[in-house]
Motif scaffolding. Sequence first.
Motif, PDB file in Angstrom:
ATOM      1  N   PHE A   1       0.861  -1.183   0.000  1.00 26.91           N
ATOM      2  CA  PHE A   1       0.000   0.000   0.000  1.00 26.91           C
ATOM      3  C   PHE A   1       0.898   1.234   0.000  1.00 26.91           C
ATOM      4  O   PHE A   1       2.093   1.145   0.260  1.00 26.91           O
ATOM      5  CB  PHE A   1      -0.940   0.007   1.216  1.00 26.91           C
ATOM      6  CG  PHE A   1      -0.237  -0.226   2.529  1.00 26.91           C
ATOM      7  CD1 PHE A   1       0.417   0.807   3.193  1.00 26.91           C
ATOM      8  CD2 PHE A   1      -0.215  -1.484   3.099  1.00 26.91           C
ATOM      9  CE1 PHE A   1       1.074   0.589   4.386  1.00 26.91           C
ATOM     10  CE2 PHE A   1       0.446  -1.716   4.301  1.00 26.91           C
ATOM     11  CZ  PHE A   1       1.093  -0.677   4.943  1.00 26.91           C
ATOM     12  N   ARG A   2       0.281   2.400  -0.266  1.00 23.91           N
ATOM     13  CA  ARG A   2       1.049   3.658  -0.243  1.00 23.91           C
ATOM     14  C   ARG A   2       1.110   4.273   1.138  1.00 23.91           C
ATOM     15  O   ARG A   2       2.127   4.798   1.557  1.00 23.91           O
ATOM     16  CB  ARG A   2       0.411   4.684  -1.190  1.00 23.91           C
ATOM     17  CG  ARG A   2       0.745   4.476  -2.617  1.00 23.91           C
ATOM     18  CD  ARG A   2       0.285   5.674  -3.419  1.00 23.91           C
ATOM     19  NE  ARG A   2       0.386   5.368  -4.841  1.00 23.91           N
ATOM     20  CZ  ARG A   2      -0.028   6.166  -5.789  1.00 23.91           C
ATOM     21  NH1 ARG A   2      -0.591   7.323  -5.487  1.00 23.91           N
ATOM     22  NH2 ARG A   2       0.097   5.814  -7.041  1.00 23.91           N
ATOM     23  N   ASP A   3      -0.058   4.229   1.837  1.00 29.75           N
ATOM     24  CA  ASP A   3      -0.111   4.874   3.143  1.00 29.75           C
ATOM     25  C   ASP A   3      -1.120   4.148   4.030  1.00 29.75           C
ATOM     26  O   ASP A   3      -2.078   3.532   3.543  1.00 29.75           O
ATOM     27  CB  ASP A   3      -0.503   6.348   2.997  1.00 29.75           C
ATOM     28  CG  ASP A   3      -0.291   7.148   4.284  1.00 29.75           C
ATOM     29  OD1 ASP A   3       0.627   6.806   5.056  1.00 29.75           O
ATOM     30  OD2 ASP A   3      -1.045   8.112   4.516  1.00 29.75           O
ATOM     31  N   LEU A   4      -0.902   4.264   5.330  1.00 30.57           N
ATOM     32  CA  LEU A   4      -1.784   3.667   6.320  1.00 30.57           C
ATOM     33  C   LEU A   4      -1.772   4.587   7.534  1.00 30.57           C
ATOM     34  O   LEU A   4      -0.710   4.884   8.084  1.00 30.57           O
ATOM     35  CB  LEU A   4      -1.275   2.276   6.699  1.00 30.57           C
ATOM     36  CG  LEU A   4      -2.186   1.411   7.545  1.00 30.57           C
ATOM     37  CD1 LEU A   4      -3.452   1.046   6.776  1.00 30.57           C
ATOM     38  CD2 LEU A   4      -1.460   0.143   7.966  1.00 30.57           C
TER      39      LEU A   4
ATOM     40  N   THR B   1      -4.367   3.883   1.846  1.00 29.85           N
ATOM     41  CA  THR B   1      -4.245   4.384   0.475  1.00 29.85           C
ATOM     42  C   THR B   1      -3.555   3.282  -0.304  1.00 29.85           C
ATOM     43  O   THR B   1      -2.407   2.905   0.013  1.00 29.85           O
ATOM     44  CB  THR B   1      -3.421   5.685   0.418  1.00 29.85           C
ATOM     45  OG1 THR B   1      -4.039   6.648   1.281  1.00 29.85           O
ATOM     46  CG2 THR B   1      -3.368   6.238  -1.001  1.00 29.85           C
ATOM     47  N   ASP B   2      -4.263   2.714  -1.291  1.00 25.99           N
ATOM     48  CA  ASP B   2      -3.714   1.584  -2.036  1.00 25.99           C
ATOM     49  C   ASP B   2      -2.666   2.042  -3.045  1.00 25.99           C
ATOM     50  O   ASP B   2      -2.403   3.238  -3.204  1.00 25.99           O
ATOM     51  CB  ASP B   2      -4.820   0.755  -2.684  1.00 25.99           C
ATOM     52  CG  ASP B   2      -5.649   1.501  -3.707  1.00 25.99           C
ATOM     53  OD1 ASP B   2      -5.129   2.418  -4.371  1.00 25.99           O
ATOM     54  OD2 ASP B   2      -6.834   1.144  -3.862  1.00 25.99           O
ATOM     55  N   LEU B   3      -2.071   1.092  -3.736  1.00 25.33           N
ATOM     56  CA  LEU B   3      -0.992   1.386  -4.682  1.00 25.33           C
ATOM     57  C   LEU B   3      -1.456   2.226  -5.856  1.00 25.33           C
ATOM     58  O   LEU B   3      -0.657   2.926  -6.486  1.00 25.33           O
ATOM     59  CB  LEU B   3      -0.353   0.084  -5.168  1.00 25.33           C
ATOM     60  CG  LEU B   3       0.378  -0.721  -4.089  1.00 25.33           C
ATOM     61  CD1 LEU B   3       0.860  -2.056  -4.639  1.00 25.33           C
ATOM     62  CD2 LEU B   3       1.523   0.071  -3.491  1.00 25.33           C
ATOM     63  N   ASP B   4      -2.759   2.192  -6.159  1.00 23.52           N
ATOM     64  CA  ASP B   4      -3.313   2.999  -7.254  1.00 23.52           C
ATOM     65  C   ASP B   4      -3.730   4.386  -6.797  1.00 23.52           C
ATOM     66  O   ASP B   4      -4.244   5.176  -7.590  1.00 23.52           O
ATOM     67  CB  ASP B   4      -4.514   2.282  -7.882  1.00 23.52           C
ATOM     68  CG  ASP B   4      -4.129   0.960  -8.516  1.00 23.52           C
ATOM     69  OD1 ASP B   4      -2.992   0.868  -9.037  1.00 23.52           O
ATOM     70  OD2 ASP B   4      -4.949   0.015  -8.480  1.00 23.52           O
TER      71      ASP B   4
ATOM     72  N   LEU C   1      -7.916  -5.763   0.737  1.00 25.50           N
ATOM     73  CA  LEU C   1      -7.334  -4.640   0.005  1.00 25.50           C
ATOM     74  C   LEU C   1      -5.822  -4.767  -0.120  1.00 25.50           C
ATOM     75  O   LEU C   1      -5.236  -4.300  -1.102  1.00 25.50           O
ATOM     76  CB  LEU C   1      -7.671  -3.322   0.707  1.00 25.50           C
ATOM     77  CG  LEU C   1      -9.155  -3.026   0.899  1.00 25.50           C
ATOM     78  CD1 LEU C   1      -9.343  -1.818   1.804  1.00 25.50           C
ATOM     79  CD2 LEU C   1      -9.819  -2.810  -0.450  1.00 25.50           C
ATOM     80  N   ALA C   2      -5.198  -5.374   0.893  1.00 24.94           N
ATOM     81  CA  ALA C   2      -3.745  -5.538   0.879  1.00 24.94           C
ATOM     82  C   ALA C   2      -3.370  -6.695   1.801  1.00 24.94           C
ATOM     83  O   ALA C   2      -4.098  -7.015   2.742  1.00 24.94           O
ATOM     84  CB  ALA C   2      -3.054  -4.262   1.328  1.00 24.94           C
ATOM     85  N   TRP C   3      -2.221  -7.291   1.511  1.00 23.60           N
ATOM     86  CA  TRP C   3      -1.694  -8.397   2.308  1.00 23.60           C
ATOM     87  C   TRP C   3      -0.308  -8.007   2.796  1.00 23.60           C
ATOM     88  O   TRP C   3       0.564  -7.641   2.008  1.00 23.60           O
ATOM     89  CB  TRP C   3      -1.618  -9.661   1.467  1.00 23.60           C
ATOM     90  CG  TRP C   3      -0.973 -10.820   2.166  1.00 23.60           C
ATOM     91  CD1 TRP C   3       0.306 -11.270   1.986  1.00 23.60           C
ATOM     92  CD2 TRP C   3      -1.561 -11.667   3.153  1.00 23.60           C
ATOM     93  NE1 TRP C   3       0.544 -12.350   2.800  1.00 23.60           N
ATOM     94  CE2 TRP C   3      -0.584 -12.619   3.519  1.00 23.60           C
ATOM     95  CE3 TRP C   3      -2.816 -11.717   3.755  1.00 23.60           C
ATOM     96  CZ2 TRP C   3      -0.827 -13.603   4.470  1.00 23.60           C
ATOM     97  CZ3 TRP C   3      -3.052 -12.700   4.693  1.00 23.60           C
ATOM     98  CH2 TRP C   3      -2.072 -13.627   5.044  1.00 23.60           C
TER      99      TRP C   3
END
Length: 157
Positions: free
Chosen positions: A6-9, A20-23, A55-57
């Motif tokens: 991910f980009r942010d958490l 905030t996901d990679l997209d 959404l993410a792993w």
Amino acid sequence: MSDLPFRDLAVDAHGKLVLTDLDGGTHVGVTPVRAHPISAPDEGVSLIGVHGHELAWVARLSALPDAFRRVLEAELAAREFHPVLQRLISVNTFATPSTWRIQTDRGEVDFVLKSEEDIRRLEEGRLLITSTHGVQLQVPDRWALDKQSKRLLERFL
């Protein structure tokens, strides 16, 4: 770091976990769920969106940058409740269902054990005991319990 899932958490002003996901998409109200909370707490955390989809792993918590790891650990601690059984004080009957009075790391409590199958044996003498209310009690080392606790517990194993 380009290998982050991910980009942010972060936690927003309302106390909700925001990913905030990679997209670049923002997801509010994310829930972290450990794949193996007892046997491998550092390995495998799924970040689930409000609609129940992953959404993410996160393969390893310890591999995350400190800021993200602290956010996830705080969220996981808030939703995971696994008191540690320190001592069995009494059991009302050796048939199930039975009411147990125990001392935990969070105080003394009574709970009902529905059946012997609710005591799960893990490796290295560890146990996971589930009450009728779904609370999971950990026993880190059943061999380290006091003599009375071991004697009472053996009746159910």
